[in-house]
Write a protein that holds these residues in place. Structure first.
Motif, PDB file in Angstrom:
ATOM      1  N   VAL A  52       7.020  37.896  22.098  1.00 11.55           N
ATOM      2  CA  VAL A  52       7.572  36.791  22.311  1.00 11.55           C
ATOM      3  C   VAL A  52       6.648  35.657  22.225  1.00 11.55           C
ATOM      4  O   VAL A  52       5.581  35.713  22.079  1.00 11.55           O
ATOM      5  CB  VAL A  52       8.028  36.494  24.015  1.00 11.55           C
ATOM      6  N   GLY A  53       7.077  34.396  22.058  1.00 14.08           N
ATOM      7  CA  GLY A  53       6.486  33.438  21.792  1.00 14.08           C
ATOM      8  C   GLY A  53       5.924  32.689  23.272  1.00 14.08           C
ATOM      9  O   GLY A  53       6.993  32.506  24.181  1.00 14.08           O
TER      10      GLY A  53
ATOM     11  N   PHE B 150      10.869  44.526  19.146  1.00 15.86           N
ATOM     12  CA  PHE B 150      11.669  43.445  19.382  1.00 15.86           C
ATOM     13  C   PHE B 150      11.159  42.124  19.067  1.00 15.86           C
ATOM     14  O   PHE B 150      10.222  41.791  19.340  1.00 15.86           O
ATOM     15  CB  PHE B 150      12.147  43.130  20.642  1.00 15.86           C
ATOM     16  N   GLU B 151      11.653  41.391  17.980  1.00 14.11           N
ATOM     17  CA  GLU B 151      10.908  40.253  17.466  1.00 14.11           C
ATOM     18  C   GLU B 151      11.643  39.054  18.132  1.00 14.11           C
ATOM     19  O   GLU B 151      12.826  38.725  17.838  1.00 14.11           O
ATOM     20  CB  GLU B 151      10.792  40.277  16.028  1.00 14.11           C
ATOM     21  N   GLY B 152      10.834  38.375  18.935  1.00 13.17           N
ATOM     22  CA  GLY B 152      11.353  37.136  19.470  1.00 13.17           C
ATOM     23  C   GLY B 152      11.497  36.070  18.441  1.00 13.17           C
ATOM     24  O   GLY B 152      10.755  36.033  17.517  1.00 13.17           O
TER      25      GLY B 152
ATOM     26  N   SER C 101      19.238  29.824  23.848  1.00 13.53           N
ATOM     27  CA  SER C 101      19.324  31.342  24.095  1.00 13.53           C
ATOM     28  C   SER C 101      18.065  31.523  25.065  1.00 13.53           C
ATOM     29  O   SER C 101      17.320  30.800  25.329  1.00 13.53           O
ATOM     30  CB  SER C 101      19.067  32.145  22.864  1.00 13.53           C
ATOM     31  N   SER C 102      18.062  33.067  25.504  1.00 22.23           N
ATOM     32  CA  SER C 102      17.006  33.323  26.371  1.00 22.23           C
ATOM     33  C   SER C 102      15.885  34.012  25.339  1.00 22.23           C
ATOM     34  O   SER C 102      15.698  34.949  25.008  1.00 22.23           O
ATOM     35  CB  SER C 102      17.470  34.550  27.162  1.00 22.23           C
ATOM     36  N   THR C 103      14.941  33.159  25.117  1.00 25.15           N
ATOM     37  CA  THR C 103      13.537  33.399  24.587  1.00 25.15           C
ATOM     38  C   THR C 103      12.752  34.223  25.155  1.00 25.15           C
ATOM     39  O   THR C 103      11.886  34.655  24.292  1.00 25.15           O
ATOM     40  CB  THR C 103      13.144  32.212  23.771  1.00 25.15           C
TER      41      THR C 103
ATOM     42  N   VAL D 241      14.106  44.527  15.762  1.00 26.96           N
ATOM     43  CA  VAL D 241      15.446  44.183  16.143  1.00 26.96           C
ATOM     44  C   VAL D 241      15.345  42.630  16.562  1.00 26.96           C
ATOM     45  O   VAL D 241      14.195  42.281  17.243  1.00 26.96           O
ATOM     46  CB  VAL D 241      15.707  44.921  17.550  1.00 26.96           C
ATOM     47  N   ARG D 242      16.078  41.808  16.189  1.00 26.45           N
ATOM     48  CA  ARG D 242      16.130  40.438  16.587  1.00 26.45           C
ATOM     49  C   ARG D 242      17.183  40.302  17.711  1.00 26.45           C
ATOM     50  O   ARG D 242      18.278  40.958  17.625  1.00 26.45           O
ATOM     51  CB  ARG D 242      16.830  39.487  15.448  1.00 26.45           C
TER      52      ARG D 242
END
Ligand code: IMP
Length: 418
Positions: free
Chosen positions: A7-8, A215-217, A236-238, A31-32
């Motif tokens: 995540v960022g 899982f690429e945020g 969205s839920s980042t 996955v995005r």
């Protein structure tokens, strides 16, 4: 590495694309799980530069499966543009290496018109990318959206455009030609349909075979619809929880969570930014850095905000940090970290909920001597200038998670372990 969420930890643009690319070597599936083509992940391979908005950067690696999960919003025409651009550079997206969730919501031209219309108002501008992301998620939550699977039924598309035209009329915006949208989206469906599938089933089958999932945020913690600087957020839920809902992979299947942060802070669009600093912005822009990958907008820049990043570590459950753009601070006499905010004579250790309060927060800084020398060629922590080592140790302590990766430039070879 097994199942990893990335995540960022700031306001987006933390250099996630580069770290994702690095971690992809250790993953089988990428996955995005949220966002859409508002994102822009820049990856430099040798002399080639790629900017991907929707397709996971795993597509650049042979043998990886890329997934657009149910939590993503997809503009099919933009997605085909990306697929074609990759094909033009010899990278093929096939139904085997690019899977698209049948449940992902679709972005339509009227979403873009609504987004731009809201943005063009004088008051209440968010500074969006105008890609229709907010209105598309709005329709999803209002239960009036269409999902990828609906594109198989052109009558649904037509009905959605006609309903949207009623709204556009109320806004005073021009109507969209339903026949043209139906034709474009029918065409797009024909090409995308072989990729569209029950991605949740695929991901669970992959896990059963012990495949490793990354899982690429997209965007960052402070753009999260719940945890960000609302309303100056994306829709969205980042944060890491979004990776689970946006993919159908439950929390108990996640093994580690990477938080990516810059060695300083940037944000694009409107909204409060306590550590924003005009001098640092000018300096970074003069170095040719900090222009948006999607919109080309100059990013606002400021000192590292450890108050915000520490809270991001908590909310996401970050157990390892990757720090990028260390080289952006190379020439500084002094580097600063915000360790607290001051508001109305009180010291705050957490980000206030009200953006007007956040805008009034005065950062309390701790200053560190700069290293005033280039770090671009460094490939080992102990080869970094001592002042840079001290700065990174302080970042680790103040942000509350161990530093695992350090990046000192855009190239693949410019990332090393802390
Ligand atoms: P939207 O996602 O286009 O609705 O824009 C909402 C806010 O999120 C704006 O401040 C955008 O600048 C910001 N934003 C959206 N995507 C990104 C991104 O990939 N990086 C940085 N900021 C983003």
């Amino acid at each position: 590495m097994s199942n990893t969420i990335l995540v960022g930890a700031q306001w987006g643009d933390e250099g996630k694309g580069k770290i994702i690319d690095y971690l992809t070597h250790h993953a089988d599936v990428v996955v995005r799980t949220q966002g859409g083509n508002n994102a822009g992940h820049t990856i430099v391979h040798g002399s080639e530069k790629y900017v991907l908005s929707l397709i996971p950067s795993g597509i650049l690696h042979r043998g990886k499966v890329c997934v657009l999960g149910n939590g993503v919003v997809i503009d099919p025409v933009a997605l085909l543009g990306e697929i074609d651009a990759l094909a033009g550079r010899g990278i093929a997206c096939t139904p085997e290496n690019l899977l698209i969730s049948d449940r992902a919501h679709v972005v339509f031209p009227y979403h873009r018109v609504m987004d731009a219309f809201r943005e063009d108002r004088k008051k209440g501008r968010i500074g969006t990318t105008k890609r229709g992301i907010g209105p598309a998620y709005g329709d999803k939550i209002a239960r009036t959206g269409l999902r990828m699977i609906d594109l198989a039924k052109p009558a649904r598309v037509r009905a959605a455009v006609l309903a949207a035209n009623q709204l556009l009329k109320q806004l005073g915006a021009p109507a969209i030609k339903a026949a043209a949208v139906v034709a474009d989206y029918e065409q797009a469906w024909k090409r995308l349909q072989p990729h569209v599938t029950d991605t949740v089933g695929h991901l669970h089958a992959a896990m059963k075979k012990k495949r490793r999932i990354l899982f690429e945020g997209a965007q960052g913690t402070y753009l999260d619809i719940d945890h960000g600087t609302y309303p100056y957020v994306t829709s969205s839920s980042t944060t890491s929880g979004g990776a689970c809902t946006g993919s159908g992979v439950p929390p108990n299947k996640i093994d580690s969570i990477y938080g990516v942060m810059k060695a300083y802070t940037t944000r694009v669009g409107e909204g409060p930014f306590p550590t924003e600093n005009a001098e640092l912005s000018d300096r970074l822009h003069d170095m040719g850095r900090e222009f948006g990958a999607v919109t080309g907008r100059a990013r606002r820049c400021g000192w590292l905000d450890a108050v915000a990043t520490r809270a991001a570590v908590q909310v996401n459950g970050v157990d390892r940090l990757a720090i990028t753009n260390l080289d952006g601070l190379d020439g500084q006499e002094v580097v600063r970290i915000c360790v607290a905010y001051e508001l109305d004579g009180q010291e705050l250790q957490r980000v206030p909920a009200d953006v007007e309060d956040l805008a009034r927060c005065v950062p309390v800084y701790r200053d560190f001597p700069g290293w005033k020398t280039s770090t671009e060629e460094v490939r080992k922590f102990t080869d970094l200038p001592k002042a840079a080592q001290r700065y990174l140790k302080a970042v680790e302590k103040l942000c509350g998670a161990p530093l695992e990766l350090i990046s000192v430039g855009p190239g693949r070879h410019q990332t090393f372990h802390a």
